[in-house]
Enzyme design. Structure first.
Site, short mmCIF file in Angstrom:
data_model
loop_
_atom_site.label_atom_id
_atom_site.label_comp_id
_atom_site.label_asym_id
_atom_site.label_seq_id
_atom_site.Cartn_x
_atom_site.Cartn_y
_atom_site.Cartn_z
N LYS A 1 3.29 -2.17 -0.26
CA LYS A 1 3.49 -1.33 0.92
C LYS A 1 4.65 -0.34 0.76
O LYS A 1 4.63 0.73 1.34
CB LYS A 1 3.73 -2.21 2.15
CG LYS A 1 2.57 -3.14 2.50
CD LYS A 1 1.63 -2.45 3.43
CE LYS A 1 0.40 -3.25 3.83
NZ LYS A 1 0.38 -4.68 3.69
N GLU B 1 3.24 0.16 12.74
CA GLU B 1 2.62 -1.08 13.18
C GLU B 1 2.67 -2.05 12.01
O GLU B 1 2.78 -1.63 10.86
CB GLU B 1 1.17 -0.84 13.59
CG GLU B 1 0.15 -0.86 12.42
CD GLU B 1 0.36 0.21 11.38
OE1 GLU B 1 0.87 1.29 11.74
OE2 GLU B 1 0.03 -0.01 10.20
N SER C 1 -1.33 -8.08 -4.84
CA SER C 1 -0.73 -7.08 -3.95
C SER C 1 0.64 -7.48 -3.43
O SER C 1 1.45 -6.62 -3.08
CB SER C 1 -1.68 -6.81 -2.77
OG SER C 1 -2.06 -8.02 -2.15
C1 LIG Z 1 -0.79 -5.52 3.94
C2 LIG Z 1 -1.18 -6.28 2.77
C3 LIG Z 1 -2.50 -6.29 2.30
C4 LIG Z 1 -3.64 -5.62 3.02
O1 LIG Z 1 -3.50 -4.25 3.18
P1 LIG Z 1 -4.28 -3.19 2.30
O2 LIG Z 1 -3.95 -1.91 2.95
O3 LIG Z 1 -5.73 -3.52 2.34
O4 LIG Z 1 -3.74 -3.27 0.92
C5 LIG Z 1 -2.78 -6.98 1.14
N1 LIG Z 1 -1.83 -7.66 0.48
C6 LIG Z 1 -0.55 -7.69 0.91
C7 LIG Z 1 0.45 -8.48 0.13
C8 LIG Z 1 -0.18 -7.01 2.06
O5 LIG Z 1 1.08 -7.06 2.47
#
Ligand SMILES: *Cc1c(COP(=O)(O)O)cnc(C)c1O
Length: 394
Positions: free
Chosen positions: A89, A111, A377
């Site tokens: 993010k 948000e 992620s």
């Molecule tokens: C917010 C988040 C997601 C989901 O959001 P995307 O916009 O689909 O990437 C996935 N993994 C983590 C660790 C997140 O913080």
């Protein structure tokens, strides 16, 4: 086939900008401004210096030896979990705050669901000395407390939202309400590839650093700059968009996405909006979403707060409809099992969101030579409560 947004922000049948009149000028100004800013030399220099020295990029592409043996392929993990603040993010929040500054905005709103986008934005605001208000569903404030504490320490105002399911959709509604009241001075940093055009395209471009790095790293590690498979989890779609951005038109590369199955896509307790959703408009964009016959939003459910959203961004809706991406629903139990598996085989505790794409691995059949790149992620610190509960059950 072109899978990118057209000039009006449409990906095939999805996308666009469906906004209240009061926001028209604000969104139009952003639409005119974002590409020239992103493509300017000043922005590129400042953004990439921050990504390198502040975020810690490039994030490693790690050959997961034991997982590769287990799944009979060559599995590489793209380690977004190692970024400053613990997820992908931050790439987006830093990019958008630079755009906000360039446009003369003086106040930031956001948000957040799991709190990762809130933390990333509060971090960017501390760095750039900008006031920051983060809307968060009251349910999420409870289940993601460590991130709420981090946002407060960073100087952000966290507003718990009491409407609806008290999760991400409701927080987004409240942020849009705030934006409508302060369109002139406020920049809304949206955390995923959702919302009205130009947000999905802007966020995808800012996250595309992920696949730019994958190209270079693969060339070094396997001698060709493309994998056989790219895999990522999908909430709104930003880490997946970043992972696949530079490969969208390369049909040699199979794209596999995981959405949150919850308790199962037929149980009514799910967030698998690509597979069970129908076309409608939510938060300014034409997407696939979970709704009743008369267009009321069906409350989504997932073990993971970051995937607990009733829709998916327009890029991914189009990839799904055009059969460019294979989309699998991964249920809560499969997700927990996958999180423990990665932890025990590689010593990496993933975020619950990321564990959804790990949970897709057993559903695929690989050849031993297949090069698979899977994006982790985020890291699992924020989910330790859920993981420890599971340990007690075992
Ligand atoms: C917010 C988040 C997601 C989901 O959001 P995307 O916009 O689909 O990437 C996935 N993994 C983590 C660790 C997140 O913080």
């Amino acid at each position: 086939m072109n899978y990118q947004a057209d000039a009006d922000g449409f990906y095939g049948n999805f996308g666009g900008a469906y906004i209240p009149e009061i926001l028209y000028k604000t969104v139009e100004n952003l639409k005119q401004a974002y590409l020239p800013i992103i493509e300017s030399k000043e922005f590129q220099e400042e953004f990439h210096t921050l990504l390198r020295d502040y975020v810690g990029r490039p994030s490693p592409l790690y050959y997961a030896h034991r997982m590769s043996q287990h799944y009979g392929c060559r599995l590489y993990l793209k380690r977004e979990d190692l970024n400053h603040t613990g997820a992908h993010k931050i790439n987006n929040s830093l990019g958008q705050i630079l755009i906000a500054k360039q446009m003369g905005k003086t106040r930031i709103i956001a948000e957040t669901g799991a709190g990762q986008h809130g933390v990333a934005t509060a971090t960017a605001c501390a760095l750039m000395n900008m006031p920051c208000t983060v809307y968060m569903g009251a349910t999420d404030v409870e289940r993601q407390r460590p991130n709420v504490e981090r946002m407060r320490m960073l100087g952000a105002t966290v507003v718990p939202v009491q409407s609806g399911n008290k999760t991400l959709k409701d927080a987004t509604n409240e942020a849009i309400r705030d934006w409508c009241c302060h369109p002139a001075d406020t920049f809304y940093i949206i955390g995923s590839t959702v919302g009205p055009h130009p947000y999905p395209d802007m966020v995808a471009r800012l996250q595309s650093v992920i696949s730019a790095e994958i190209k270079q790293q693969l060339l070094e590690k396997v001698g060709r700059d493309y994998p056989d498979y790219l895999m990522a989890c999908v909430g709104g779609g930003s880490n997946a968009a970043g992972t696949i951005y530079h490969y969208l038109d390369d049909e040699r590369v199979k794209i596999v996405l995981a959405e949150a199955g919850g308790l199962g896509i037929d149980t009514g307790k799910t967030a698998a909006s690509l597979q069970i959703g129908t076309t409608g408009i939510l938060h300014g964009s034409r997407i696939k979403l979970m709704q009743t016959d008369d267009g009321q939003i069906v409350e989504p459910y997932s073990i993971s707060a970051g995937l607990d959203y009733p829709g998916t961004g327009p890029m991914h809706c189009n990839l799904y409809e055009a059969h460019r991406a294979q989309v699998l629903a991964v249920n809560d139990d499969e997700t927990l099992q996958a999180a423990f598996e990665l932890t025990r085989l590689e010593g990496i505790i993933p975020a619950l969101e990321s564990a959804h794409i790990l949970g897709a691995l057993p559903k695929l059949k690989f050849k031993p030579d297949d090069v698979v790149v899977l994006t982790v992620s985020g890291r699992g610190d924020k989910d330790m409560g859920t993981y420890l509960n599971q340990l007690k059950i075992e």
